[in-house]
Design a protein around this motif. Structure first.
Motif, PDB file in Angstrom:
ATOM      1  N   ALA A   1       0.715  -1.341   0.056  1.00  0.00           N
ATOM      2  CA  ALA A   1       0.061   0.071  -0.001  1.00  0.00           C
ATOM      3  C   ALA A   1       0.919   1.146  -0.053  1.00  0.00           C
ATOM      4  O   ALA A   1       0.498   2.305  -0.864  1.00  0.00           O
ATOM      5  CB  ALA A   1      -0.865  -0.074   1.225  1.00  0.00           C
ATOM      6  N   ALA A   2       1.997   1.333   0.778  1.00  0.00           N
ATOM      7  CA  ALA A   2       2.954   2.382   0.730  1.00  0.00           C
ATOM      8  C   ALA A   2       3.300   2.628  -0.413  1.00  0.00           C
ATOM      9  O   ALA A   2       3.759   3.869  -0.859  1.00  0.00           O
ATOM     10  CB  ALA A   2       3.854   2.061   1.795  1.00  0.00           C
ATOM     11  N   THR A   3       3.836   1.456  -1.150  1.00  0.00           N
ATOM     12  CA  THR A   3       4.411   1.474  -2.447  1.00  0.00           C
ATOM     13  C   THR A   3       3.481   2.395  -3.487  1.00  0.00           C
ATOM     14  O   THR A   3       3.867   3.170  -4.483  1.00  0.00           O
ATOM     15  CB  THR A   3       4.957   0.329  -2.804  1.00  0.00           C
ATOM     16  OG1 THR A   3       5.777  -0.179  -2.090  1.00  0.00           O
ATOM     17  CG2 THR A   3       5.760   0.442  -4.357  1.00  0.00           C
ATOM     18  N   GLY A   4       2.327   1.761  -3.381  1.00  0.00           N
ATOM     19  CA  GLY A   4       1.152   2.419  -4.236  1.00  0.00           C
ATOM     20  C   GLY A   4       1.153   3.818  -4.254  1.00  0.00           C
ATOM     21  O   GLY A   4       0.920   4.599  -5.280  1.00  0.00           O
ATOM     22  N   VAL A   5       1.221   4.288  -2.816  1.00  0.00           N
ATOM     23  CA  VAL A   5       0.989   5.665  -2.488  1.00  0.00           C
ATOM     24  C   VAL A   5       2.031   6.489  -3.017  1.00  0.00           C
ATOM     25  O   VAL A   5       1.900   7.608  -3.765  1.00  0.00           O
ATOM     26  CB  VAL A   5       0.677   5.848  -0.912  1.00  0.00           C
ATOM     27  CG1 VAL A   5       0.740   7.326  -0.555  1.00  0.00           C
ATOM     28  CG2 VAL A   5      -0.603   5.432  -0.703  1.00  0.00           C
ATOM     29  N   ALA A   6       3.429   6.140  -2.982  1.00  0.00           N
ATOM     30  CA  ALA A   6       4.390   6.611  -3.528  1.00  0.00           C
ATOM     31  C   ALA A   6       4.388   6.812  -4.927  1.00  0.00           C
ATOM     32  O   ALA A   6       4.856   8.058  -5.583  1.00  0.00           O
ATOM     33  CB  ALA A   6       5.837   5.978  -2.931  1.00  0.00           C
ATOM     34  N   ILE A   7       4.042   5.846  -5.586  1.00  0.00           N
ATOM     35  CA  ILE A   7       3.937   5.713  -7.080  1.00  0.00           C
ATOM     36  C   ILE A   7       2.874   6.844  -7.482  1.00  0.00           C
ATOM     37  O   ILE A   7       3.083   7.666  -8.522  1.00  0.00           O
ATOM     38  CB  ILE A   7       3.640   4.401  -7.678  1.00  0.00           C
ATOM     39  CG1 ILE A   7       4.922   3.596  -7.350  1.00  0.00           C
ATOM     40  CG2 ILE A   7       3.151   4.475  -8.959  1.00  0.00           C
ATOM     41  CD1 ILE A   7       4.649   2.105  -7.724  1.00  0.00           C
TER      42      ILE A   7
END
Length: 54
Positions: A16-22
């Motif tokens: 989820a954190a990676t998706g937010v960063a992208i």
């Protein structure tokens, strides 16, 4: 068995954190106007040595 649950939750949080960063980076990239993009590309092209095409 409890450690597997904790590890699974940590994995889900990481995804989820990676998706937010992208998504945030994509919004920043799309915020440029076409004129700003052209100016950046021209300044990059001017800074390259002669004979280099890319």
């Amino acid at each position: 068995m409890r450690w597997w649950k904790i590890l699974g939750l940590a994995g889900v949080a990481g995804v989820a954190a990676t998706g937010v960063a992208i998504a945030r980076a994509e919004r920043r990239r799309r915020a440029y106007t076409p004129e700003e993009i052209r100016a950046r590309l021209r300044s990059r092209a001017e800074g390259q040595p002669e004979g280099r095409s890319s």
